[in-house]
Write an enzyme that holds these catalytic residues in place. Structure first.
Site, PDB file in Angstrom:
ATOM      1  N   TYR A 198      -1.413  15.147   9.913  1.00  0.00           N
ATOM      2  CA  TYR A 198      -1.304  16.429  10.613  1.00  0.00           C
ATOM      3  C   TYR A 198      -2.475  16.690  11.554  1.00  0.00           C
ATOM      4  O   TYR A 198      -2.412  17.595  12.393  1.00  0.00           O
ATOM      5  CB  TYR A 198      -1.212  17.592   9.618  1.00  0.00           C
ATOM      6  CG  TYR A 198      -0.030  17.557   8.680  1.00  0.00           C
ATOM      7  CD1 TYR A 198       1.019  16.671   8.845  1.00  0.00           C
ATOM      8  CD2 TYR A 198       0.023  18.442   7.599  1.00  0.00           C
ATOM      9  CE1 TYR A 198       2.093  16.650   7.976  1.00  0.00           C
ATOM     10  CE2 TYR A 198       1.093  18.426   6.718  1.00  0.00           C
ATOM     11  CZ  TYR A 198       2.120  17.522   6.907  1.00  0.00           C
ATOM     12  OH  TYR A 198       3.178  17.504   6.029  1.00  0.00           O
ATOM     13  N   HIS A 246       2.318   9.908   1.573  1.00  0.00           N
ATOM     14  CA  HIS A 246       3.095  10.723   2.502  1.00  0.00           C
ATOM     15  C   HIS A 246       4.493  10.133   2.735  1.00  0.00           C
ATOM     16  O   HIS A 246       5.496  10.847   2.719  1.00  0.00           O
ATOM     17  CB  HIS A 246       2.341  10.842   3.824  1.00  0.00           C
ATOM     18  CG  HIS A 246       2.740  12.013   4.651  1.00  0.00           C
ATOM     19  ND1 HIS A 246       1.913  12.586   5.581  1.00  0.00           N
ATOM     20  CD2 HIS A 246       3.888  12.726   4.706  1.00  0.00           C
ATOM     21  CE1 HIS A 246       2.522  13.604   6.166  1.00  0.00           C
ATOM     22  NE2 HIS A 246       3.732  13.705   5.651  1.00  0.00           N
TER      23      HIS A 246
END
Length: 279
Positions: A47, A105
Site C-alpha cells: 500500500y 498478502h
C-alpha cells in the site's frame, strides 16, 4: 465494539482499511479514524503507506496496547530471508516495536508454503508480532496451511461482500475457529448504489453501504475492514455496528448475485482449484 479472540489475540470486528491510500495523504485520514474510535488498522507493504499509518498512530495519543495493527508481506518476498527483511522494513516504517498481525498478502505459485509459515511463526515466537495470518488462499491452500503444516493461522483475509459467496470457506474456517476478514466489503463501492441494499436501508434509516457492513458483521466469525477517506463516511461505517438485520433482510441479501469477484490480479490463485500445486 465487539471483538473476536483468535490464537490469543483480540481483534475488533470492524477495522479500518487503507488500500489505495498511498503516501502522506493517508496520515490525516487514519488520524481521523482513530479519533472517531477505530482501533483496528489494516495496512500492507504494497500500500506504500506504512510510514503514514505509523505517523498517525504516533500522533493519535492512543495507547499502543489499545490498538490492533495489521500489515502484510508482498508475494515476491516470501522466501525466509526476504520475508524477514520485508518484516523489518515494515516495522521500521510503522515505527512500532511489534505488529499485532502479520499476513501473507497473496500466495505465490512458487512459494515454499511450509518455509514461509515457519518463518512467520518464528517471528511470532520472537515477540515481534502477535499473530500469523494469510490472505487470498484458495481452499486447498488454506487446508494445507492449517491441516497439513499446522500453522497457527489467526485470520484469513479474502474478498467478501453481498455479491460474492464465501460459504465453503466460512464453513471450513468456522470449524477451525479461524475468523474471516472481509476486504472490499462494499464491493469497491458498488454496494453503496445497490437498489436492494438501499431498500433495506430505508427500513433501518441507514444507507445501502451501512447495510452491506451490517450484513457482514451479522455473521459469526466475520471481521470487516471498509476504507473511508471522509470523517462522515468513517462515522457512518461505525454506525453500522448498531444495525440489527432481520430474517426478511437476510433473505433479500441472500437473493443477490453471489458470483461477482472484483479483485482479480494476474497472480491470484485459481479460486475453483480442488488440489494445491503450492509446495
Amino acid at each position: 465494539m465487539e471483538n473476536i479472540v483468535t490464537q490469543g489475540v483480540s481483534i475488533p470486528r470492524l477495522g479500518f482499511g487503507t488500500f489505495r491510500m498511498p503516501g502522506g495523504g493517508c496520515q490525516p485520514v487514519v488520524e481521523s479514524a482513530l479519533a472517531l474510535g477505530y482501533r483496528h488498522i489494516d495496512t500492507a507493504a504494497m500500500y506504500e503507506n506504512e510510514e503514514a499509518v505509523g505517523a498517525a498512530i504516533s500522533a493519535s495519543g492512543v495507547a499502543r496496547s489499545d490498538l490492533f495493527v495489521t500489515t502484510k508481506v508482498w508475494h515476491d518476498a516470501l522466501a525466509r530471508d526476504t520475508l524477514r527483511r520485508s518484516f523489518d522494513v515494515s516495522l521500521a516504517k510503522l515505527g512500532l516495536d511489534y505488529v499485532d498481525l502479520y499476513m501473507v498478502h497473496w500466495p505465490a505459485k512458487d512459494m515454499d508454503m511450509a518455509a514461509t509459515l515457519e518463518t512467520l511463526t518464528a517471528l511470532r515466537e520472537e515477540g515481534r508480532m502477535r499473530a500469523v495470518g494469510v490472505c487470498n488462499f484458495n481452499m486447498p491452500m488454506i487446508r494445507r496451511a492449517v491441516d497439513e503444516i499446522g500453522a497457527p493461522i489467526a485470520v484469513h483475509q479474502v474478498e467478501y461482500h453481498p455479491f460474492l459467496a464465501q460459504g465453503e470457506m466460512l464453513t471450513y474456517l468456522r470449524g477451525k475457529n479461524i475468523p474471516l476478514t472481509a476486504y472490499a466489503p462494499l464491493a469497491q463501492g458498488r454496494a453503496a448504489s445497490d437498489p436492494a441494499l438501499a431498500e433495506i436501508g430505508e427500513k433501518h434509516s441507514a444507507s445501502a453501504a451501512q447495510i452491506a457492513i451490517a450484513w457482514l458483521l451479522d455473521q459469526d466469525g466475520v471481521i470487516a475492514i471498509p476504507k473511508a477517506g471522509r470523517p462522515k463516511s468513517q462515522r457512518a461505517n461505525l454506525d453500522a455496528l448498531a444495525i440489527r438485520l432481520d430474517d426478511v433482510d437476510r433473505a433479500a441479501i441472500a437473493a443477490l448475485p453471489k458470483d461477482q469477484r472484483f479483485v482479480r490480479p494476474p497472480f491470484a490463485p485459481d479460486w475453483e482449484a480442488k488440489d494445491s500445486l503450492v509446495q
